[in-house]
Design a protein around this motif. Structure first.
Motif, PDB file in Angstrom:
ATOM      1  N   GLY A  68       5.389   7.504   4.686  1.00 27.51           N
ATOM      2  CA  GLY A  68       6.392   6.451   4.844  1.00 27.51           C
ATOM      3  C   GLY A  68       6.437   5.429   3.733  1.00 27.51           C
ATOM      4  O   GLY A  68       6.954   4.330   3.937  1.00 27.51           O
ATOM      5  N   THR A 122      10.141   5.341   7.997  1.00 26.92           N
ATOM      6  CA  THR A 122       9.490   4.339   8.841  1.00 26.92           C
ATOM      7  C   THR A 122      10.520   3.653   9.738  1.00 26.92           C
ATOM      8  O   THR A 122      10.365   2.492  10.106  1.00 26.92           O
ATOM      9  CB  THR A 122       8.746   3.296   7.994  1.00 26.92           C
ATOM     10  OG1 THR A 122       9.674   2.685   7.091  1.00 26.92           O
ATOM     11  CG2 THR A 122       7.619   3.931   7.213  1.00 26.92           C
ATOM     12  N   ASP A 152       6.736  -2.516   7.046  1.00 29.70           N
ATOM     13  CA  ASP A 152       7.481  -1.276   6.784  1.00 29.70           C
ATOM     14  C   ASP A 152       8.421  -1.447   5.596  1.00 29.70           C
ATOM     15  O   ASP A 152       8.600  -0.525   4.787  1.00 29.70           O
ATOM     16  CB  ASP A 152       8.304  -0.875   8.011  1.00 29.70           C
ATOM     17  CG  ASP A 152       7.473  -0.220   9.100  1.00 29.70           C
ATOM     18  OD1 ASP A 152       6.286   0.084   8.852  1.00 29.70           O
ATOM     19  OD2 ASP A 152       8.011  -0.019  10.200  1.00 29.70           O
ATOM     20  N   PRO A 166       3.419   0.700   5.651  1.00 29.68           N
ATOM     21  CA  PRO A 166       3.624   0.822   7.101  1.00 29.68           C
ATOM     22  C   PRO A 166       2.333   0.851   7.904  1.00 29.68           C
ATOM     23  O   PRO A 166       2.349   0.542   9.100  1.00 29.68           O
ATOM     24  CB  PRO A 166       4.395   2.132   7.236  1.00 29.68           C
ATOM     25  CG  PRO A 166       4.071   2.909   5.997  1.00 29.68           C
ATOM     26  CD  PRO A 166       3.930   1.871   4.919  1.00 29.68           C
TER      27      PRO A 166
END
Length: 755
Positions: free
Chosen positions: A740, A714, A610, A615
């Motif tokens: 994300g 995220t 992340d 992610p």
């Protein structure tokens, strides 16, 4: 890793087809206490859990012991693969790598025989649910039923109608002598009358010195007794003192089962008696069992989930394990035996069993969300321990210190609680405890060496790399509380120390490595090995696993490794690298490449993608770990469950998020496993995570909304959760490599303080 599937015993109740309100009152039906009680194929690695009766955070864990003298390989006292039971003792550890406790063992039997007294049993005639355990002792034809309150155990023995009724009371039942120095220092058995026995034992083992007092009542009169100290037997004597004590008791025979009520206290037999009178005033064992079940219903109902039957069994058993400890050490009147061996009083309860090297990572953040008042009591108990002992607990057990593991990870637990404004904690007292503990040496954290070298030299301190990394994190936590309280000089000092980890990074090899006190790298070096030149610079891990332990400043770690592209490449290698020559100790388990889920240093690693803007890779690996490292059989954990940590990883990750840095209020998002999870917050609000279309194939987040608005972060914050709301994920079978990935979507430094 693949696990053996096996038929398990399970208590059925209302089906999931009922409404959520009904589900919240019947969640104990999904708990299987046998999960994590054994290993497959004769492996020594298991969850090390026990199946017996206990209450949430209670002092008593009444459970069978399948060894005459339980050792480190059966730290909970019970191994699913064993065939015999040697007694039912009143205290046990849940999922630890070292055994202790096993206090005050009782064993019913039906014919005269010599010690050791044991009986075969069969899993087909064994059953367990929260607050209750039952087994048939085959050789003696005795049905044993157990339940518990916070301070007491309640047993029911149903003998065959034609057999005599005997009970062995064993005060020497413990770890084998010599294991962690285990020995009885003093003990006493005192028969008060034909229905009542009291006594104590003082024992040293993993904990240097413990005092355990008991008070027991029997529903039938004792008609004959023999007391034994070592090899000397005394007939019809009412009191005995010694170090190897046993009582062989024969009871009046009638058509009723024999009931036994026994309470514990760390302070006195008088307090043990008061505990028993307060918690089990009558002889209604069914009522006590129902009360225990109701306590578990209340605690486990704090999260309601939708998912498969298997997911519910794993999830609610994980919650059960997470709430089995820490354990209340104070009596009903608030008395407890302090770390300085004085008797003190804590009206709000004093707690111990702090496996802090494990639980600070996920279990403590889980308690912060679900158990804020209880967390305050835990933290205040740690602060009291500091006042009495001069140091926050490292591994606190029965109110004492065993110094197991490294660093001082009470610090992040205390700091996180204060930063979250949990009620009833004095910030000044908390800061004094964390600061002074950070300036006080102990066996696995010599701070004079730390201040002098700015790293731990391996020739002066074993486990040097791990200690350097973990103390750097602890120092970061102290700095955060210093900043919150306006202590600028302290903040600067501890922030400087939090960067000492950089002094052991070797750019040539790309790993954190051990140095000696001359600042020279210790050779030879292999990142696959646990040791170097006979040393052991890593704790339950190797260089591959410890490369990722800088939870306080992941952007700096990314830069140190060579930027995001190299960081991602190295993470990929961690999960894919396999080598049959790797020299892992017998603790390493749950391997995916070099990722070891059975060992806590790996627990946050899958979420690091992340932070690097990919992610979907976190989503892939967290789903893989959830599916492969947990199951609903006796071998349900990939390693020691460790007092709620392994369970808490599952609870968080199955909901779809995890505290990579347990003290910064940030939860990185992974791949939700459950269709829906609703957290019933103490404030009365709810926070719901809904994963639409989730399945074994649909593991990737396509899009998300938080409270109806598009959500691309995220991460979640503790405030997102505590404020209540609804997070909805749309799941699919292919990665959405746009969700994300923007800079502002990456988890931030902290929500409490700025860098």
């Amino acid at each position: 890793m693949k696990f053996l599937s096996k038929k398990i015993l399970f208590i059925c109740g209302l089906s999931w087809s009922t409404m959520l309100l009904s589900q919240s009152s019947t969640v104990t039906q999904y708990v299987n206490p046998f999960i994590g009680t054994g290993a497959v194929n004769g492996s020594s690695l298991s969850g090390n859990n026990f199946p017996g009766a206990t209450t949430p955070f209670g002092m008593v864990q009444l459970s069978p012991d399948t060894k005459e003298a339980p050792d480190w390989s059966v730290a909970s006292g019970y191994n699913y693969n064993d065939k015999s039971i040697y007694g039912f003792s009143h205290t046990h550890l849940s999922g630890t790598g070292v055994g202790d406790l096993f206090d005050i063992s009782l064993m019913p039997y039906s014919r005269q025989r010599k010690y050791p007294i044991y009986s075969r049993f069969d899993h087909e005639e064994e059953n367990a649910k929260p607050g209750y355990y039952q087994v048939n002792l085959l050789e003696d034809q005795i049905k044993v039923e157990l339940t518990a309150t916070q301070h007491a155990g309640f047993q029911k023995y149903t003998y065959h109608k034609d057999s005599a009724e005997f009970v062995l009371l064993d005060l020497d039942h413990s770890m084998p002598k010599g294991s962690w120095g285990c020995r009885i220092i003093a003990a006493q058995i005192k028969i008060i009358d034909k229905h009542t026995i009291e006594g104590f034992r003082i024992i040293t083992g993993w904990v240097p010195l413990r005092k355990i007092y008991f008070y027991a009542q029997f529903s039938k009169p004792i008609i004959r007794q023999k007391l034994q100290n070592g090899s000397t037997l005394y007939k019809n004597q009412s009191i005995i003192n010694g170090t190897d004590l046993k009582a062989y008791l024969k009871f009046e025979k009638n058509s009723n089962p024999l009931l036994v009520k026994l309470a514990l206290s760390p302070v006195s037999t008088e307090n043990a008696k008061a505990n028993l009178e307060a918690e089990i005033p009558n002889w209604d064992i069914n009522n006590t069992t129902e009360q225990a079940n109701n306590l578990w219903q209340k605690e486990l109902g704090k999260i309601q989930i939708e998912g498969t039957e298997k997911q519910k069994r794993i999830f609610y058993t994980a919650m059960y394990h997470a709430f089995t400890q820490p354990n209340k050490l104070s009596d009903v009147n608030g008395d407890y035996m302090a770390a300085d061996y004085t008797t003190r009083n804590e009206p709000n309860g004093y707690y111990s069993t702090f496996s802090l090297w494990d639980m600070y990572r996920a279990a403590a953040p889980l308690y912060t969300i679900l158990q804020p008042k209880k967390t305050s009591a835990f933290v205040n108990s740690m602060i009291d321990h500091y006042k009495e002992f001069g140091l926050l607990p490292i591994w606190g057990l029965w109110g004492q210190e065993n110094y197991c593991m490294i660093g001082n990870h009470a610090i992040p637990v205390v700091v996180n609680a204060v930063l979250n404004h949990l009620p009833g904690i004095n910030p000044k007292a908390a800061y004094e405890a964390v600061k002074n503990s950070s300036l006080t040496s102990h066996i696995n954290a010599p701070f004079d060496i730390w201040e002098n070298y700015h790293y731990m030299p391996e020739n002066l301190q074993s486990q040097s790399v791990s200690i350097t990394l973990e103390m750097s994190y602890d120092d970061w936590c102290v700095a955060q509380l210093a900043q919150r309280l306006g202590k600028t000089e302290d903040y600067k000092h501890f922030m400087d120390r939090s960067k000492y980890y950089k002094n052991l990074y070797d750019a040539n090899s790309g790993f954190f490595r051990a140095k000696n006190d001359k600042k020279a790298w210790i050779e030879p070096f292999s990142p696959l090995n646990y040791g170097a030149n006979g040393g052991n610079p890593y704790t339950e891990g190797n260089a591959w696993q410890y490369l990722w332990y800088v939870p306080q400043d992941i952007p700096s770690l990314i830069s140190l490794i060579g930027g995001k592209s190299m960081f991602i490449k190295r993470l990929d290698s961690l999960f894919t690298l396999k080598d049959s020559t790797v020299k892992l100790n017998n603790n390493a388990s749950g391997l995916i490449g070099q990722y070891a889920h059975g060992n806590e240093p790996s627990h946050h690693i899958a979420y690091l993608y992340d932070y690097a803007g990919v992610p979907w890779k976190t989503q892939f690996y967290t789903h893989k770990i959830l599916q492969e490292m947990y199951n609903d059989s006796f071998s349900g954990y990939a390693g020691n469950e460790d007092c709620g940590q392994m369970a808490s990883w599952y609870i968080f990750s199955a909901m779809g998020f995890y505290p990579v840095n347990p003290a910064n209020g940030i939860f990185a998002i992974g791949s939700p496993l459950l269709q829906q999870a609703t957290i019933n917050l103490p404030s009365g609000k709810t926070f719901t995570v809904n994963a639409k279309n989730v399945s074994n194939e649909n593991i990737y987040i396509q899009s998300a909304t938080l409270n109806g608005r598009p959500f691309t972060h995220t991460y979640l914050t503790i405030h997102n959760i505590q404020n209540g709301g609804k997070l909805v994920f749309i799941m699919g079978d292919k990665p959405n490599k746009k969700w994300g990935t923007n800079k502002e979507d990456i988890p931030p430094y902290s929500i409490f303080n700025k860098n």
